[in-house]
Motif scaffolding. Structure first.
Motif, PDB file in Angstrom:
ATOM      1  N   GLY A 158       0.460  -7.967   3.809  1.00  0.00           N
ATOM      2  CA  GLY A 158      -0.308  -7.828   2.170  1.00  0.00           C
ATOM      3  C   GLY A 158      -1.178  -6.719   2.042  1.00  0.00           C
ATOM      4  O   GLY A 158      -1.526  -6.781   0.854  1.00  0.00           O
ATOM      5  N   ILE A 159      -0.989  -5.650   2.792  1.00  0.00           N
ATOM      6  CA  ILE A 159      -1.458  -4.442   2.585  1.00  0.00           C
ATOM      7  C   ILE A 159      -0.545  -3.032   2.103  1.00  0.00           C
ATOM      8  O   ILE A 159       0.176  -2.965   3.067  1.00  0.00           O
ATOM      9  CB  ILE A 159      -2.495  -3.742   4.239  1.00  0.00           C
ATOM     10  N   HIS A 160      -0.958  -2.518   0.941  1.00  0.00           N
ATOM     11  CA  HIS A 160       0.080  -1.369  -0.116  1.00  0.00           C
ATOM     12  C   HIS A 160       0.003  -1.061   0.911  1.00  0.00           C
ATOM     13  O   HIS A 160      -1.286  -0.095   1.462  1.00  0.00           O
ATOM     14  CB  HIS A 160      -0.153  -1.417  -1.086  1.00  0.00           C
ATOM     15  N   PRO A 161       1.468   0.383   1.757  1.00  0.00           N
ATOM     16  CA  PRO A 161       0.746   1.221   2.294  1.00  0.00           C
ATOM     17  C   PRO A 161       0.224   2.515   1.721  1.00  0.00           C
ATOM     18  O   PRO A 161      -0.414   3.200   1.775  1.00  0.00           O
ATOM     19  CB  PRO A 161       2.524   1.878   2.245  1.00  0.00           C
ATOM     20  N   ASN A 162      -0.054   2.431   0.238  1.00  0.00           N
ATOM     21  CA  ASN A 162      -0.717   3.713  -0.502  1.00  0.00           C
ATOM     22  C   ASN A 162      -2.083   3.760  -0.418  1.00  0.00           C
ATOM     23  O   ASN A 162      -2.686   3.990  -0.175  1.00  0.00           O
ATOM     24  CB  ASN A 162      -0.631   3.905  -1.937  1.00  0.00           C
ATOM     25  N   ALA A 163      -2.701   2.097   0.968  1.00  0.00           N
ATOM     26  CA  ALA A 163      -4.061   2.308   0.950  1.00  0.00           C
ATOM     27  C   ALA A 163      -4.642   2.552   2.247  1.00  0.00           C
ATOM     28  O   ALA A 163      -5.566   2.953   2.619  1.00  0.00           O
ATOM     29  CB  ALA A 163      -4.421   0.335   1.146  1.00  0.00           C
ATOM     30  N   LEU A 164      -3.221   2.957   3.495  1.00  0.00           N
ATOM     31  CA  LEU A 164      -3.736   4.106   3.969  1.00  0.00           C
ATOM     32  C   LEU A 164      -3.044   5.864   4.137  1.00  0.00           C
ATOM     33  O   LEU A 164      -2.642   6.420   4.541  1.00  0.00           O
ATOM     34  CB  LEU A 164      -2.965   3.137   5.279  1.00  0.00           C
ATOM     35  N   ASN A 165      -3.270   6.090   2.678  1.00  0.00           N
ATOM     36  CA  ASN A 165      -3.263   7.335   2.151  1.00  0.00           C
ATOM     37  C   ASN A 165      -4.069   8.134   2.663  1.00  0.00           C
ATOM     38  O   ASN A 165      -5.465   8.692   2.249  1.00  0.00           O
ATOM     39  CB  ASN A 165      -2.200   7.855   0.617  1.00  0.00           C
ATOM     40  N   PHE A 166      -3.331   9.695   3.692  1.00  0.00           N
ATOM     41  CA  PHE A 166      -4.656  10.182   4.228  1.00  0.00           C
ATOM     42  C   PHE A 166      -4.593  10.793   3.559  1.00  0.00           C
ATOM     43  O   PHE A 166      -6.148  11.600   3.775  1.00  0.00           O
ATOM     44  CB  PHE A 166      -3.977  10.824   5.528  1.00  0.00           C
ATOM     45  N   ALA A 167      -4.257  11.330   3.012  1.00  0.00           N
ATOM     46  CA  ALA A 167      -4.177  12.490   1.415  1.00  0.00           C
ATOM     47  C   ALA A 167      -5.583  12.195   0.443  1.00  0.00           C
ATOM     48  O   ALA A 167      -6.415  13.052   0.839  1.00  0.00           O
ATOM     49  CB  ALA A 167      -3.526  13.213   0.849  1.00  0.00           C
TER      50      ALA A 167
END
Length: 99
Positions: free
Chosen positions: A34-43
């Motif tokens: 349930g976590i959107h991949p953009n929540a883990l965006n390193f930049a």
């Protein structure tokens, strides 16, 4: 993920037994549902770190984020549950009086 080493020292050295260094890799795998991949965006994280808003944070602001009424309720219920579970004579009470 990290490299790990442990030294295996032989206590009873015999033919074919030597002290050895075990070198390996240890890692932890976490699956986030349930976590959107953009929540883990390193930049994006690095952009927030570059802004350095943390230097302006005060203790008053941190305390303002806490819901003190909820904390008080949880702590009260915690102690009531402890008393009910560990004081047998309280089980005979039909209800709990509020102060």
């Amino acid at each position: 993920m990290d490299n790990v080493q442990n030294y295996l020292m032989q206590r009873d050295i015999r033919i074919g037994r030597t002290h050895t260094m075990n070198v390996g890799l240890a890692a932890t795998y976490v699956e986030l549902e349930g976590i959107h991949p953009n929540a883990l965006n390193f930049a994006d994280k690095m952009a927030h770190v570059a802004n350095s808003r943390r230097s302006n944070l005060t203790v008053s602001q941190l305390l303002g984020y806490l819901d003190q009424k909820h904390i008080d309720t949880v702590m009260t219920l915690h102690w009531l549950l402890t008393l009910i579970n560990y004081v047998p004579c309280l089980l005979l009470k039909s209800h709990v009086h509020q102060a």
